[in-house]
Design an enzyme around this catalytic site. Structure first.
Site, PDB file in Angstrom:
ATOM      1  N   SER A 279       1.775   5.571  -0.466  1.00 13.98           N
ATOM      2  CA  SER A 279       1.033   6.003   0.718  1.00 13.98           C
ATOM      3  C   SER A 279       1.983   6.786   1.613  1.00 13.98           C
ATOM      4  CB  SER A 279       0.509   4.766   1.455  1.00 13.98           C
ATOM      5  OG  SER A 279       0.307   5.065   2.817  1.00 13.98           O
ATOM      6  N   LYS A 285       3.002   0.316   0.081  1.00 16.49           N
ATOM      7  CA  LYS A 285       1.852   0.510  -0.817  1.00 16.49           C
ATOM      8  C   LYS A 285       2.221   1.043  -2.195  1.00 16.49           C
ATOM      9  CE  LYS A 285      -2.092   0.295  -0.032  1.00 16.49           C
ATOM     10  NZ  LYS A 285      -2.965   1.094   0.814  1.00 16.49           N
ATOM     11  N   GLU A 292      -8.789   4.322  -9.966  1.00 19.84           N
ATOM     12  CA  GLU A 292      -9.848   4.664  -9.002  1.00 19.84           C
ATOM     13  C   GLU A 292     -10.481   5.998  -9.358  1.00 19.84           C
ATOM     14  OE1 GLU A 292      -8.253   4.125  -4.928  1.00 19.84           O
ATOM     15  OE2 GLU A 292      -6.933   2.684  -5.894  1.00 19.84           O
TER      16      GLU A 292
END
Ligand code: ARG
Length: 482
Positions: A279, A285, A292
């Protein structure tokens, strides 16, 4: 814009905007090899039947071989202003060999030509996709083999339910993916039953074509029995797009598992850094973007299937230009699935499983409660009573912040004198898995049997694919197979 093949009837040039709108070269050039193969079969047959002179047939076949070689070497590039790939090949051939080239289209229409080309292209491209799915299956089998003892909670309603192993869970996806390969194989076999070449524009032709010969040369079982059907249905596209959609649905579900398992809430697996992203603001992260995106792209492939279904539903016989839209939808579905498989397979092969975390989650979920009740039942307590008593034990444990296996023997015996020291073995999580030795269950032997059977199926599918290729290569002028 190169000259249109059909220009003769028109007194005025077509508006440039219509030309651009109409042209399919941008996306039908993908079928160039199949178009050339189809033309070679057609020319061979025309010569065989005496419809064109022997020397013209030779000139056409040599000319087409040379075009193919020049395309491969880069000496020839496809004209982006051509109307379509059929026009481009015919005009290039005629420019090279003269009048013989003008005889190639005898007894043929672009309608049967395109109906043929797309079938041949789908046959070739689905073979590549099947091989990619088989590679994913192999990666899953390898992970399953390493995780036959990795006990984890099996879920229903996303609530911890009964013990399974990571190996058992991964093998569930293997069987789904093997069915996907089977669906593709079935759809392709049906598509390759009837060759549309020789249907002409819609009503056949007055030339004495040998449709059996072209069908055989191109790897079909035989010619399609009805020329209107041959040029105008695209059900085979819909079937293949449906098979691809179902496969995407499976990849999407597997992706969803990966997303859950790699979260801190589960932490059953750790993805390799090379297959995750970070991130820009949150330094801690590590995101499972790949999975996804696969979940997201699944909707896109469903869209391709829907495009085809809606495109076809209002068309009267025979060919209508609407059908030109079939290709972009098919290419998009194929390319999307291929892209997903290319990334997902190495991601799964490199992921690290974390059996201790799985086991801890399994222990906290009372997923051995059924086994505790079964223990009492086997010692003589009626199952319904055993079920009730175990429910009370779980409730007490929850209150005390304990798991069943943390109860002392005295505590167990306070619930029932039927409890003996072997209770610990009976509710041990691996024992619970091993006890589920029924066919298809999570025991090590069952999972190993599944892995062996799946690998045998993979080998059989590969052998069938190799056999098909060998058959096609022996069939005649098919440079694609060389
Ligand atoms: N580009 C066309 C297609 O993909 C080829 C067939 C053209 N036929 C015709 N009658 N205009 O469908």
């Amino acid at each position: 814009m190169a000259e249109q093949l059909w220009k003769g009837r028109f007194s005025k040039a077509v508006d440039a905007r219509v030309n651009d709108f109409n042209s399919s070269i941008r996306f039908d050039q993908r079928m160039v090899r199949q178009d050339i193969n189809g033309s070679m079969a057609h020319a061979t047959m025309l010569g065989e039947q005496g419809i064109i002179p022997e020397e013209d047939r030779e000139a056409i076949l040599t000319g087409l071989q040379e075009i193919l070689a020049d395309l491969d070497s880069g000496a020839l590039t496809i004209d982006p202003t051509a109307e379509d790939i059929h026009t481009f090949i015919e005009q290039t051939l005629t420019a090279r060999i003269g009048d013989a080239g003008k005889r190639l289209h005898t007894g043929r229409s672009r309608n049967d030509q395109v109906a043929l080309d797309i079938r041949l292209t789908l046959r070739d491209e689905t073979a590549g996709l099947t091989e990619q799915i088989l590679a994913l299956i192999e990666a899953l089998c390898a992970q399953a083999e390493k995780n036959k003892e990795s006990v984890m909670p099996g879920y229903t309603h996303l609530q911890r339910a009964q013990p399974v192993t990571m190996g058992h869970q991964l093998m569930a996806y293997v069987w789904m993916l093997l069915r996907d390969c089977g669906r593709l194989q079935d759809a392709v076999a049906r598509m390759m039953r009837d060759c549309p070449l020789g249907s002409g524009a819609l009503a056949g032709t007055t030339y004495p074509l040998d449709r059996e010969l072209t069908a055989q040369l191109l790897g079909f079982d035989g010619p399609c029995p009805n020329s209107l059907d041959g040029v105008s249905d695209r059900d085979f596209c819909i079937e293949i797009a449906a098979a691809l959609s179902i496969c995407m649905m499976h990849l999407s579900r597997l992706s969803e598992e990966i997303i859950l398992w790699s979260s801190w809430e589960f932490k059953f697996i750790e993805l390799d850094d090379a297959f995750t992203t970070g991130s820009s603001i949150m330094p801690q992260k590590k995101n499972p973007d790949v999975t996804e995106l696969i979940r997201g792209k699944t909707g896109r492939v469903y869209g391709d299937l829907n495009t085809l279904l809606v495109m076809m539903k209002g068309l009267s016989l025979a060919y209508d230009k609407d059908m030109q839209e079939d290709k972009e939808a098919m290419w998009d579905a194929i390319d999307t699935l291929s892209l997903c498989l290319r990334t997902l397979t190495p991601m799964l092969a490199t992921m690290t499983t974390l059996p201790d975390n799985m086991r801890a989650a399994a222990a906290r979920g009372f997923i051995n409660a059924t086994d505790c009740a079964d223990y009492l039942t086997k010692k003589g307590m009626p199952f319904r009573d055993a079920y009730k008593l175990t429910g009370a034990m779980v409730s007490d444990c929850l209150g005390a912040g304990k798991t069943l296996e943390q109860l002392s023997l005295e505590e167990f015996r306070a619930y029932s004198p039927l409890f003996a020291p072997d209770i610990y073995q009976a509710i041990d999580l691996l024992t619970c898995c091993e006890g589920r030795a029924s066919y298809g269950g999570p025991s090590r032997a069952s999972v190993q049997a599944q892995i062996d059977a799946a690998r045998a199926r993979v080998a059989a599918l590969r052998a069938e694919a190799d056999g098909d290729e060998a058959d096609d290569a022996g069939d005649g002028p098919d440079p694609q197979q060389d």
